[in-house]
Design an enzyme around this catalytic site. Structure first.
Site, PDB file in Angstrom:
ATOM      1  CE  LYS A   1      -4.659   3.808  -6.317  1.00 28.96           C
ATOM      2  NZ  LYS A   1      -5.580   2.735  -5.979  1.00 28.96           N
TER       3      LYS A   1
ATOM      4  CB  CYS B   1      -3.282   2.546  -1.553  1.00 29.81           C
ATOM      5  SG  CYS B   1      -3.376   0.894  -0.891  1.00 29.81           S
TER       6      CYS B   1
ATOM      7  CD  GLU C   1     -28.427  18.929  -4.037  1.00 33.12           C
ATOM      8  OE1 GLU C   1     -29.473  19.252  -3.463  1.00 33.12           O
ATOM      9  OE2 GLU C   1     -27.686  19.753  -4.617  1.00 33.12           O
TER      10      GLU C   1
ATOM     11  CE1 TYR D   1      -7.154  -1.322  -6.763  1.00 29.92           C
ATOM     12  CE2 TYR D   1      -7.857  -3.602  -6.854  1.00 29.92           C
ATOM     13  CZ  TYR D   1      -7.058  -2.618  -6.304  1.00 29.92           C
ATOM     14  OH  TYR D   1      -6.169  -2.928  -5.313  1.00 29.92           O
TER      15      TYR D   1
ATOM     16  CG  HIS E   1     -28.902  22.997  -3.222  1.00 29.25           C
ATOM     17  ND1 HIS E   1     -29.039  22.202  -4.349  1.00 29.25           N
ATOM     18  CD2 HIS E   1     -29.070  24.279  -3.632  1.00 29.25           C
ATOM     19  CE1 HIS E   1     -29.290  22.981  -5.386  1.00 29.25           C
ATOM     20  NE2 HIS E   1     -29.311  24.239  -4.982  1.00 29.25           N
TER      21      HIS E   1
ATOM     22  CB  CYS F   1      -0.922  -0.030   1.217  1.00 26.62           C
ATOM     23  SG  CYS F   1      -1.866   1.475   1.404  1.00 26.62           S
TER      24      CYS F   1
ATOM     25  CD  GLU G   1      -7.166   2.374  -8.902  1.00 27.83           C
ATOM     26  OE1 GLU G   1      -8.057   2.604  -8.072  1.00 27.83           O
ATOM     27  OE2 GLU G   1      -6.089   1.822  -8.597  1.00 27.83           O
TER      28      GLU G   1
HETATM   29  P1  FAD Z   1       1.456  -6.106   1.856  1.00 26.50           P
HETATM   30  O1  FAD Z   1       1.116  -4.720   2.197  1.00 26.50           O
HETATM   31  O2  FAD Z   1       1.646  -6.510   0.490  1.00 26.50           O
HETATM   32  O3  FAD Z   1       2.653  -6.535   2.767  1.00 26.50           O
HETATM   33  C1  FAD Z   1       3.271  -7.787   2.666  1.00 26.50           C
HETATM   34  C2  FAD Z   1       4.740  -7.615   2.936  1.00 26.50           C
HETATM   35  O4  FAD Z   1       5.332  -8.889   3.183  1.00 26.50           O
HETATM   36  C3  FAD Z   1       5.503  -7.023   1.758  1.00 26.50           C
HETATM   37  O5  FAD Z   1       6.159  -5.851   2.169  1.00 26.50           O
HETATM   38  C4  FAD Z   1       6.487  -8.126   1.354  1.00 26.50           C
HETATM   39  O6  FAD Z   1       7.734  -7.618   0.929  1.00 26.50           O
HETATM   40  C5  FAD Z   1       6.635  -8.906   2.651  1.00 26.50           C
HETATM   41  N1  FAD Z   1       7.013 -10.311   2.489  1.00 26.50           N
HETATM   42  C6  FAD Z   1       6.457 -11.238   1.669  1.00 26.50           C
HETATM   43  N2  FAD Z   1       7.014 -12.449   1.886  1.00 26.50           N
HETATM   44  C7  FAD Z   1       7.944 -12.283   2.863  1.00 26.50           C
HETATM   45  C8  FAD Z   1       8.844 -13.172   3.537  1.00 26.50           C
HETATM   46  N3  FAD Z   1       8.874 -14.484   3.272  1.00 26.50           N
HETATM   47  N4  FAD Z   1       9.665 -12.656   4.472  1.00 26.50           N
HETATM   48  C9  FAD Z   1       9.640 -11.327   4.777  1.00 26.50           C
HETATM   49  N5  FAD Z   1       8.790 -10.453   4.185  1.00 26.50           N
HETATM   50  C10 FAD Z   1       7.951 -10.932   3.252  1.00 26.50           C
HETATM   51  N6  FAD Z   1      -5.984  -1.229  -1.542  1.00 26.50           N
HETATM   52  C11 FAD Z   1      -6.874  -0.284  -1.141  1.00 26.50           C
HETATM   53  O7  FAD Z   1      -7.542  -0.475  -0.130  1.00 26.50           O
HETATM   54  N7  FAD Z   1      -7.037   0.875  -1.860  1.00 26.50           N
HETATM   55  C12 FAD Z   1      -6.322   1.147  -2.966  1.00 26.50           C
HETATM   56  O8  FAD Z   1      -6.486   2.199  -3.594  1.00 26.50           O
HETATM   57  C13 FAD Z   1      -5.366   0.177  -3.397  1.00 26.50           C
HETATM   58  N8  FAD Z   1      -4.608   0.411  -4.480  1.00 26.50           N
HETATM   59  C14 FAD Z   1      -3.680  -0.510  -4.858  1.00 26.50           C
HETATM   60  C15 FAD Z   1      -2.916  -0.249  -5.984  1.00 26.50           C
HETATM   61  C16 FAD Z   1      -1.973  -1.157  -6.404  1.00 26.50           C
HETATM   62  C17 FAD Z   1      -1.139  -0.845  -7.609  1.00 26.50           C
HETATM   63  C18 FAD Z   1      -1.793  -2.371  -5.680  1.00 26.50           C
HETATM   64  C19 FAD Z   1      -0.781  -3.371  -6.134  1.00 26.50           C
HETATM   65  C20 FAD Z   1      -2.551  -2.644  -4.550  1.00 26.50           C
HETATM   66  C21 FAD Z   1      -3.505  -1.715  -4.132  1.00 26.50           C
HETATM   67  N9  FAD Z   1      -4.311  -1.949  -3.022  1.00 26.50           N
HETATM   68  C22 FAD Z   1      -5.230  -1.020  -2.636  1.00 26.50           C
HETATM   69  C23 FAD Z   1      -4.213  -3.220  -2.269  1.00 26.50           C
HETATM   70  C24 FAD Z   1      -3.395  -3.041  -0.989  1.00 26.50           C
HETATM   71  O9  FAD Z   1      -2.141  -2.493  -1.302  1.00 26.50           O
HETATM   72  C25 FAD Z   1      -3.237  -4.389  -0.301  1.00 26.50           C
HETATM   73  O10 FAD Z   1      -4.526  -4.936  -0.095  1.00 26.50           O
HETATM   74  C26 FAD Z   1      -2.542  -4.264   1.045  1.00 26.50           C
HETATM   75  O11 FAD Z   1      -1.280  -3.695   0.909  1.00 26.50           O
HETATM   76  C27 FAD Z   1      -2.427  -5.659   1.682  1.00 26.50           C
HETATM   77  O12 FAD Z   1      -1.702  -5.583   2.868  1.00 26.50           O
HETATM   78  P2  FAD Z   1      -0.940  -6.877   3.398  1.00 26.50           P
HETATM   79  O13 FAD Z   1      -0.422  -6.511   4.760  1.00 26.50           O
HETATM   80  O14 FAD Z   1      -1.774  -8.061   3.272  1.00 26.50           O
HETATM   81  O15 FAD Z   1       0.266  -7.099   2.397  1.00 26.50           O
END
Ligand code: FAD
Length: 464
Positions: free
Chosen positions: A51, A48, A442, A179, A437, A43, A183
């Site tokens: 972006k 997010c 609205e 999406y 308004h 994110c 975007e």
């Molecule tokens: P992440 O935030 O992906 O975190 C996982 C982390 O784990 C990463 O940093 C990764 O490097 C780390 N990792 C993975 N495997 C290992 C390992 N074995 N050892 C150590 N570290 C590891 N959501 C919204 O709500 N609104 C939006 O507008 C939106 N826009 C988006 C736009 C794009 C381009 C993308 C790709 C996603 C978007 N999302 C949006 C989705 C949102 O980013 C994710 O839903 C959110 O980040 C998920 O959080 P998470 O904690 O599950 O995983």
């Protein structure tokens, strides 16, 4: 001596992982977290936030056009990608620092390394000889972009690389119409890139309300995005400095860059989960129960890796519920009902609750209220674009089940409407709310006229 090095070890410092680590530490748990890339996760680093900043940057194109009707002269307009991306990266660095300090201040041990599991309690960090042990493990490893398995797939970039571009292409083909595809198509188009979207389905944004899908497709086409539906990519070939995207059926699109926006795959494999007995689902997601517990007693998972709803607020909610359950003696199941979401395309789209199609499947009788109107601003700017608002109502209870908006500030409007929808507000209660308004929103409290589907014409298929 404690039995384990940590009460909780979190793998992945993204939206879900950082929240869970901080909250658990604040409740007194000894917490460690491993992150293989950058603290903040998708994110903050390549999702997010950057972006949305690009969306803001791209929207000036339309703003300058609209400004003319209001008397502004906008001449000699120039755009510099290097400035925009540099400033976006600076903000990402700031957030990366802020998230790191949050963990630090909460007393969480941070390890910048890839983690894998040797047993349900033992973590190995890449580059270290020793191992760490933890009573509970939280898998918060997120997801990664899926690139279809087709000849030339190595030529495709994904959303990750869009944030690394040093220059903008003149033309781009975006494969996929979810999406993220919509975007980035809007971002690139706003910044002057000729955009072609290639999607194998009938219409963009599968799973969204049909009226919004149709309305956005029409608006994007009017803004110059070439949306090609039923376009199935067969192969991508490099052709000098350009690429040839070969479509099934023989057609071909020549472009300077090809972006795959074809979904995201949960990061459930490659770090020992299956080997220690954690069950994975069909696309590699960690299968969990309502308390985010996996098939192994002390291993939990939240966020995109569980593939419930790949959204930041959902990952954060799941992390909150996990900490409440395990560290605050307050068993809290996750709640994924009425999660609002937006598509930051141009124009923007916001939605909460049931689509009309879903409501018709779920309820005996559904009332639909629709309004398609020219926003006040467009009367002077001259922009030929309609705004669309739609309420889906259970006719038996009068409850508003879904609220869908296409047009300026749709996300902001729907965030507020989501409170009412979640609280079970009825259409009568929407109507009893005074209008603000003049505003576009609205319209949501002044839609009196039910929309009736057109009557079938005698002799047509629909009448059969
Ligand atoms: P992440 O935030 O992906 O975190 C996982 C982390 O784990 C990463 O940093 C990764 O490097 C780390 N990792 C993975 N495997 C290992 C390992 N074995 N050892 C150590 N570290 C590891 N959501 C919204 O709500 N609104 C939006 O507008 C939106 N826009 C988006 C736009 C794009 C381009 C993308 C790709 C996603 C978007 N999302 C949006 C989705 C949102 O980013 C994710 O839903 C959110 O980040 C998920 O959080 P998470 O904690 O599950 O995983």
């Amino acid at each position: 001596m404690a039995e384990f090095d940590y009460d909780l070890f979190v793998i992945g410092a993204g939206s879900g992982g950082v929240r869970a680590a901080r909250l658990a530490a604040e409740l007194g748990a000894r917490v460690g977290v491993a992150e293989e890339y950058r603290i903040g996760g998708t994110c903050v680093i390549r999702g997010c936030v950057p972006k949305k900043l690009l969306v803001y940057g791209a929207r000036y194109a339309g703003e300058f056009e609209d400004a003319r009707g209001f008397g502004w002269t906008c001449e000699d307009l120039r755009f510099d990608w290097a400035t925009l991306i540099r400033n976006v990266r600076r903000e990402v660095d700031r957030l990366n620092g802020a998230y790191t300090r949050t963990l630090e201040n909460a007393g969480v041990d941070r390890f910048l390394a890839r983690a894998s599991l040797e047993t349900p309690h033992v973590v190995r960090l890449a580059g270290r000889d020793d191992t760490l042990s933890a009573k509970t493990i939280l898998v918060a490893t997120g997801a990664h972009p899926f690139i279809p398995n087709l000849p030339g797939r190595e030529h495709l970039i994904t959303s990750n690389e869009c944030f690394e571009l040093e220059a903008l292409p003149e033309r781009i083909a975006v494969v996929g119409a979810g999406y993220i595809g919509m975007e980035f198509a809007s971002i690139f188009a706003g910044l002057g890139v000729a955009v072609t979207v290639l999607y194998r389905g009938e219409q963009i944004l599968r799973d969204f309300d049909m009226d919004l899908r149709d309305g956005l497709a029409e608006a994007m086409r009017n803004r110059g995005v070439n949306l090609r539906m039923n376009a199935n990519v067969a192969a991508v070939e490099k052709d000098g400095g350009a690429y040839r995207v070969q479509l099934k059926g023989g057609d071909c699109v020549t472009t300077d860059l090809v972006m795959a926006a074809t979904g995201r795959v949960p990061n459930g494999s490659g770090f020992g989960l299956q080997q220690i007995g954690v069950k994975l689902g069909w696309n590699g997601h960690v299968a969990v129960d309502e308390f985010s517990k996996s098939s192994v007693e002390n291993i939990y998972a939240v966020g995109d890796v569980t593939d419930r709803m790949q959204l930041t607020p959902v990952a954060i909610h799941e992390a909150n519920a996990f900490v409440e359950t395990l560290f605050n003696d307050n068993p809290t199941p996750v709640d994924h009902s009425f999660v609002p979401t937006a598509v930051f395309s141009e124009p923007e789209l916001g939605t909460v609750g049931f689509t009309e199609g879903k409501a018709r499947e779920m309820c005996r009788q559904v009332d639909v209220y629709k309004s398609r109107f020219k926003p006040l601003r467009a009367t002077v700017s001259g922009r030929d674009e309609k705004m669309l608002m739609k309420l889906v109502v259970d006719a038996e209870t009068d409850k508003v089940l879904g609220c869908h908006v296409l047009g300026g500030d749709a996300a902001e409007i729907v965030q507020m409407a989501a409170i009412a929808v979640r609280l079970g507000a009825t259409k009568a209660q929407f109507d009893a709310t005074r209008a603000l308004h003049p505003s576009a929103a609205e319209e949501l409290v002044t839609m009196r006229q039910r929309w009736e589907p057109p009557a079938p014409v005698a002799g047509s298929d629909a009448a059969a």
